[in-house]
Design a protein around this motif. Sequence first.
Motif, mmCIF file in Angstrom:
data_model
loop_
_atom_site.group_PDB
_atom_site.id
_atom_site.type_symbol
_atom_site.label_atom_id
_atom_site.label_comp_id
_atom_site.label_asym_id
_atom_site.label_seq_id
_atom_site.Cartn_x
_atom_site.Cartn_y
_atom_site.Cartn_z
ATOM 1 N N GLY A 9 0.818 -1.197 0.000
ATOM 2 C CA GLY A 9 0.000 0.000 0.000
ATOM 3 C C GLY A 9 0.856 1.253 0.000
ATOM 4 N N SER A 10 0.308 2.307 -0.585
ATOM 5 C CA SER A 10 1.087 3.541 -0.703
ATOM 6 C C SER A 10 0.184 4.671 -1.146
ATOM 7 C CB SER A 10 2.196 3.325 -1.733
ATOM 8 O OG SER A 10 3.005 4.466 -1.885
ATOM 9 N N LEU A 11 0.769 5.854 -1.245
ATOM 10 C CA LEU A 11 0.112 7.010 -1.850
ATOM 11 C C LEU A 11 0.436 6.999 -3.341
ATOM 12 C CD1 LEU A 11 -1.315 9.804 -1.781
ATOM 13 C CD2 LEU A 11 0.927 10.781 -1.203
ATOM 14 N N VAL A 12 -0.589 7.106 -4.174
ATOM 15 C CA VAL A 12 -0.397 7.073 -5.618
ATOM 16 C C VAL A 12 -1.331 8.085 -6.268
ATOM 17 C CG1 VAL A 12 -2.077 5.200 -5.928
ATOM 18 C CG2 VAL A 12 -0.264 5.528 -7.629
ATOM 19 N N GLN A 13 -0.931 8.627 -7.393
ATOM 20 C CA GLN A 13 -1.758 9.599 -8.106
ATOM 21 C C GLN A 13 -2.868 8.878 -8.878
ATOM 22 O OE1 GLN A 13 0.763 12.054 -10.565
ATOM 23 N NE2 GLN A 13 1.330 13.356 -8.843
ATOM 24 N N SER A 17 -0.737 2.909 -10.659
ATOM 25 C CA SER A 17 -0.866 1.476 -10.378
ATOM 26 C C SER A 17 -0.156 1.108 -9.091
ATOM 27 C CB SER A 17 -0.255 0.653 -11.524
ATOM 28 O OG SER A 17 -0.929 0.871 -12.737
ATOM 29 N N LEU A 18 -0.650 0.062 -8.462
ATOM 30 C CA LEU A 18 -0.009 -0.532 -7.295
ATOM 31 C C LEU A 18 -0.221 -2.029 -7.344
ATOM 32 C CD1 LEU A 18 -1.039 1.686 -4.222
ATOM 33 C CD2 LEU A 18 1.258 1.449 -5.176
ATOM 34 N N ARG A 19 0.691 -2.759 -6.738
ATOM 35 C CA ARG A 19 0.490 -4.195 -6.547
ATOM 36 C C ARG A 19 0.566 -4.504 -5.062
ATOM 37 N NH1 ARG A 19 3.803 -9.571 -8.519
ATOM 38 N NH2 ARG A 19 5.257 -8.864 -6.895
ATOM 39 N N LEU A 20 -0.537 -5.013 -4.542
ATOM 40 C CA LEU A 20 -0.583 -5.446 -3.152
ATOM 41 C C LEU A 20 -0.198 -6.912 -3.057
ATOM 42 C CD1 LEU A 20 -3.903 -3.788 -1.942
ATOM 43 C CD2 LEU A 20 -1.609 -2.803 -2.095
ATOM 44 N N SER A 21 0.459 -7.264 -1.960
ATOM 45 C CA SER A 21 0.820 -8.656 -1.699
ATOM 46 C C SER A 21 0.193 -9.098 -0.384
ATOM 47 C CB SER A 21 2.337 -8.805 -1.604
ATOM 48 O OG SER A 21 2.963 -8.437 -2.812
ATOM 49 N N GLY A 110 -4.154 -5.434 7.193
ATOM 50 C CA GLY A 110 -4.513 -4.392 6.248
ATOM 51 C C GLY A 110 -3.322 -3.552 5.802
ATOM 52 N N THR A 111 -3.470 -2.955 4.615
ATOM 53 C CA THR A 111 -2.466 -2.040 4.083
ATOM 54 C C THR A 111 -3.195 -0.845 3.459
ATOM 55 O OG1 THR A 111 -0.499 -1.868 2.656
ATOM 56 C CG2 THR A 111 -2.299 -3.230 1.835
ATOM 57 N N GLN A 112 -2.688 0.348 3.724
ATOM 58 C CA GLN A 112 -3.376 1.575 3.306
ATOM 59 C C GLN A 112 -3.034 1.928 1.860
ATOM 60 O OE1 GLN A 112 -5.550 3.825 5.106
ATOM 61 N NE2 GLN A 112 -5.772 4.660 3.038
ATOM 62 N N VAL A 113 -4.074 2.158 1.083
ATOM 63 C CA VAL A 113 -3.924 2.668 -0.280
ATOM 64 C C VAL A 113 -4.606 4.026 -0.342
ATOM 65 C CG1 VAL A 113 -4.561 2.349 -2.700
ATOM 66 C CG2 VAL A 113 -3.814 0.387 -1.332
ATOM 67 N N THR A 114 -3.858 5.031 -0.749
ATOM 68 C CA THR A 114 -4.395 6.376 -0.891
ATOM 69 C C THR A 114 -4.163 6.854 -2.313
ATOM 70 O OG1 THR A 114 -3.926 6.864 1.441
ATOM 71 C CG2 THR A 114 -4.357 8.737 -0.016
ATOM 72 N N VAL A 115 -5.252 7.227 -2.988
ATOM 73 C CA VAL A 115 -5.174 7.711 -4.358
ATOM 74 C C VAL A 115 -5.525 9.191 -4.348
ATOM 75 C CG1 VAL A 115 -5.918 7.399 -6.734
ATOM 76 C CG2 VAL A 115 -5.898 5.437 -5.153
ATOM 77 N N SER A 116 -4.523 10.011 -4.585
ATOM 78 C CA SER A 116 -4.721 11.453 -4.482
ATOM 79 C C SER A 116 -3.645 12.175 -5.274
ATOM 80 C CB SER A 116 -4.671 11.888 -3.020
ATOM 81 O OG SER A 116 -4.741 13.294 -2.908
ATOM 82 N N SER A 117 -4.025 13.332 -5.810
ATOM 83 C CA SER A 117 -3.042 14.161 -6.506
ATOM 84 C C SER A 117 -2.467 15.204 -5.566
ATOM 85 C CB SER A 117 -3.696 14.822 -7.717
ATOM 86 O OG SER A 117 -4.843 15.544 -7.332
#
Length: 117
Positions: A9-13, A17-21, A110-117
């Motif tokens: 999980g991460s911050l992404v625009q 794309s992201l790959r969770l494991s 859990g893992t945090q995914v944040t989609v934001s510009s």
Amino acid sequence: QVQLVESGGSLVQPGGSLRLSCAASGFSASMYLMRWYRQAPGKEREFVAYITGDGGSFTNYADSVKGRFTISRDNAKNTVYLQMNSLKPEDTAVYYCNADGARSSYWGQGTQVTVSS
């Protein structure tokens, strides 16, 4: 010790794309139905995707992620993945991995995914 550990999980625009494991230990994830869920702030946990086990690899997805997310498994690594493409702000959530067997069910932290510009 039985454990599921999510990562990736991460911050992404938006559009990224992201790959969770989801790494399993203490049991063989290949024998389990493996699901991804997510929970956004103030909302209930919702189903994202699943992949069957016990020799099968049938997949199914929530309508909201169909065509953008792909669930897969690597039995040699005892790991399940969630490839997420074309991410949208509404995909922001904590993503959880679940292993569902005939007699037991396990959850990760859990893992945090944040989609934001």
